[in-house]
Design an enzyme around this catalytic site. Structure first.
Site, short mmCIF file in Angstrom:
data_model
loop_
_atom_site.label_atom_id
_atom_site.label_comp_id
_atom_site.label_asym_id
_atom_site.label_seq_id
_atom_site.Cartn_x
_atom_site.Cartn_y
_atom_site.Cartn_z
N LYS A 19 -13.02 -8.66 3.70
CA LYS A 19 -12.37 -9.05 4.97
C LYS A 19 -13.00 -10.29 5.57
O LYS A 19 -12.31 -11.22 5.97
CB LYS A 19 -12.43 -7.90 6.00
CG LYS A 19 -11.79 -6.61 5.54
CD LYS A 19 -11.74 -5.57 6.64
CE LYS A 19 -13.09 -5.15 7.20
NZ LYS A 19 -13.93 -4.41 6.23
N ARG A 94 -11.72 -0.03 14.67
CA ARG A 94 -12.27 0.88 13.66
C ARG A 94 -12.00 2.34 14.01
O ARG A 94 -12.34 3.22 13.23
CB ARG A 94 -13.78 0.67 13.57
CG ARG A 94 -14.24 -0.16 12.37
CD ARG A 94 -15.71 -0.39 12.56
NE ARG A 94 -16.47 -0.62 11.37
CZ ARG A 94 -16.93 -1.83 11.02
NH1 ARG A 94 -16.59 -2.89 11.70
NH2 ARG A 94 -17.71 -1.95 9.98
N ARG A 132 -24.47 -8.54 -1.89
CA ARG A 132 -24.23 -9.54 -0.85
C ARG A 132 -25.54 -10.12 -0.28
O ARG A 132 -26.48 -9.40 0.01
CB ARG A 132 -23.43 -8.89 0.29
CG ARG A 132 -23.14 -9.83 1.43
CD ARG A 132 -21.95 -9.41 2.22
NE ARG A 132 -22.18 -8.21 3.01
CZ ARG A 132 -21.22 -7.64 3.75
NH1 ARG A 132 -20.00 -8.13 3.77
NH2 ARG A 132 -21.50 -6.55 4.46
N ARG A 165 -28.54 -8.14 4.39
CA ARG A 165 -28.36 -7.43 5.66
C ARG A 165 -29.01 -6.07 5.56
O ARG A 165 -28.90 -5.40 4.54
CB ARG A 165 -26.87 -7.25 5.93
CG ARG A 165 -26.29 -8.34 6.78
CD ARG A 165 -24.79 -8.27 6.83
NE ARG A 165 -24.26 -6.97 7.24
CZ ARG A 165 -22.97 -6.71 7.41
NH1 ARG A 165 -22.09 -7.68 7.21
NH2 ARG A 165 -22.56 -5.53 7.77
N ARG A 176 -21.95 4.07 5.66
CA ARG A 176 -20.84 3.26 6.19
C ARG A 176 -19.52 3.62 5.51
O ARG A 176 -18.48 3.65 6.16
CB ARG A 176 -21.15 1.76 5.99
CG ARG A 176 -22.23 1.27 6.95
CD ARG A 176 -22.82 -0.03 6.50
NE ARG A 176 -21.88 -1.13 6.57
CZ ARG A 176 -22.00 -2.25 5.84
NH1 ARG A 176 -23.01 -2.40 5.00
NH2 ARG A 176 -21.13 -3.21 5.98
P1 AMP Z 1 -19.46 -4.97 9.84
O1 AMP Z 1 -20.16 -6.27 9.76
O2 AMP Z 1 -18.02 -5.10 10.27
O3 AMP Z 1 -19.59 -4.13 8.59
O4 AMP Z 1 -20.16 -4.15 11.03
C1 AMP Z 1 -21.53 -3.84 10.99
C2 AMP Z 1 -21.83 -2.67 11.93
O5 AMP Z 1 -21.50 -3.04 13.27
C3 AMP Z 1 -21.04 -1.40 11.67
O6 AMP Z 1 -21.62 -0.60 10.64
C4 AMP Z 1 -21.10 -0.73 13.04
O7 AMP Z 1 -22.37 -0.15 13.27
C5 AMP Z 1 -20.96 -1.93 13.98
N1 AMP Z 1 -19.56 -2.23 14.32
C6 AMP Z 1 -18.88 -3.38 14.03
N2 AMP Z 1 -17.62 -3.33 14.47
C7 AMP Z 1 -17.47 -2.11 15.06
C8 AMP Z 1 -16.39 -1.45 15.68
N3 AMP Z 1 -15.18 -2.01 15.80
N4 AMP Z 1 -16.61 -0.20 16.18
C9 AMP Z 1 -17.80 0.39 16.09
N5 AMP Z 1 -18.86 -0.17 15.48
C10 AMP Z 1 -18.71 -1.41 14.97
#
Ligand code: AMP
Length: 223
Positions: A19, A94, A132, A165, A176
Site C-alpha cells: 500500500k 482500520r 523491508r 522498523r 499485526r
Molecule cells: P502501518 O505503518 O500502517 O503498518 O502502521 C503502523 C502501526 O501504527 C500499526 O501497527 C498501528 O499500531 C498504528 N496505526 C496506524 N494506522 C492506524 C489506524 N488507522 N488505526 C489504529 N492504529 C493504527
C-alpha cells in the site's frame, strides 16, 4: 506526467501488501497527498509529542491505536489545504468505527472515493515485511529480497544508514497480521458494495501493480 483524477483513494489490505509503495507512486502521478497514519504516528513517536507518547506502546506491540486518537489525527490532517483536490489514505481506516467516522467526514466532500483492496498471500507478506528496510532520512523504501540498496545497509538516494522498523520484526509482524484479520479485514464487507470498490491481486512487480491501479483509476473513477 501528472494526471488530475479528482478523487480520494483508500488503500486497503494487510500490512505488507504494498500500500505504502503504491501510494508513493500515485501521489506523484496524481499530485495528491499520501496520508499514512502509520507514518504520522511514527513521526509523532520519534519527536515525542503528546500524541506520540500515547501511541508508542501500541505500535511497538503491533496493536491498533484507539479509534478516538486516530480519528482526531485524521480530522486535522484532512482539513489541510493540500487535501482540497483529493488524497490517498494508507493504513486508515482500520476499523469499522474509523470507516464510519470517515464516511461522515466525506459526506459533503463531493468527490468519488475509490477503495483499492490489494491482496497478497500471507507467506509473501511475511517475506516482504521481514525484508523491508527504510531510510529514516529521506523516506525511501527498500527490500532485501526484491529491491536491495546498491550498497548493503546504505540509502542509494541520500547515503544514510537504512533501518528495520521495530514492528517489522517477526513477533510483531505475526501480531499485526492477527490484528488485521480480527479488526480490519471486515472493512472489505463494509466497502464491497460501493461503486468504486476494486480488488487487486498484489502479486507482481511494483510497476505491474502500479500500471493496473493507474489504469483502473483513470478508466473507472476519474471525473
Ligand atoms: P502501518 O505503518 O500502517 O503498518 O502502521 C503502523 C502501526 O501504527 C500499526 O501497527 C498501528 O499500531 C498504528 N496505526 C496506524 N494506522 C492506524 C489506524 N488507522 N488505526 C489504529 N492504529 C493504527
Amino acid at each position: 506526467m501528472v494526471t488530475m483524477i479528482n478523487s480520494n483513494i483508500i488503500l486497503l489490505g494487510m500490512p505488507g501488501t504494498g500500500k505504502g509503495t503504491q501510494a508513493k507512486f500515485l501521489k506523484e502521478k496524481h499530485a495528491i497527498p499520501h496520508i499514512s497514519t502509520g507514518e504520522l504516528f511514527r513521526e509523532a513517536a520519534s519527536k515525542k509529542t503528546k500524541v506520540g507518547l500515547k501511541v508508542k506502546g501500541f505500535m511497538e506491540e503491533g496493536k491498533l491505536i484507539p479509534n478516538g486518537i486516530v480519528n482526531e489525527v485524521i480530522l486535522e490532517r484532512l482539513a489541510r489545504d493540500d487535501c482540497k483536490k483529493g488524497f490517498i489514505l494508507d493504513g486508515y481506516p482500520r476499523t469499522i468505527q474509523q470507516a464510519k467516522f470517515l464516511d461522515k467526514l466525506l459526506a459533503k466532500n463531493g468527490r468519488p472515493t475509490a477503495v483499492l483492496f490489494i491482496t497478497v498471500e500471507k507467506q509473501e507478506v511475511v517475506k516482504r515485511l521481514t525484508g523491508r528496510r527504510i531510510c529514516e532520512n529521506c523516506g525511501k523504501d527498500y527490500n532485501l529480497y526484491y529491491l536491495p540498496p546498491r550498497e548493503p545497509g546504505i540509502c542509494d538516494v541520500c547515503g544514510e544508514m537504512l533501518i528495520q522498523r521495530e514492528d517489522d520484526k517477526i513477533e510483531t509482524i505475526n501480531k499485526r497480521i492477527e490484528v488485521y484479520w480480527n479488526q480490519t479485514n471486515m472493512l472489505v464487507e463494509y466497502y464491497k458494495k460501493r461503486k468504486y470498490f476494486f480488488q487487486i491481486n498484489g502479486k507482481g512487480t511494483v510497476n505491474e501493480i502500479n500500471k493496473q491501479l493507474v489504469k483502473l483509476l483513470q478508466e473507472q473513477v476519474s471525473m
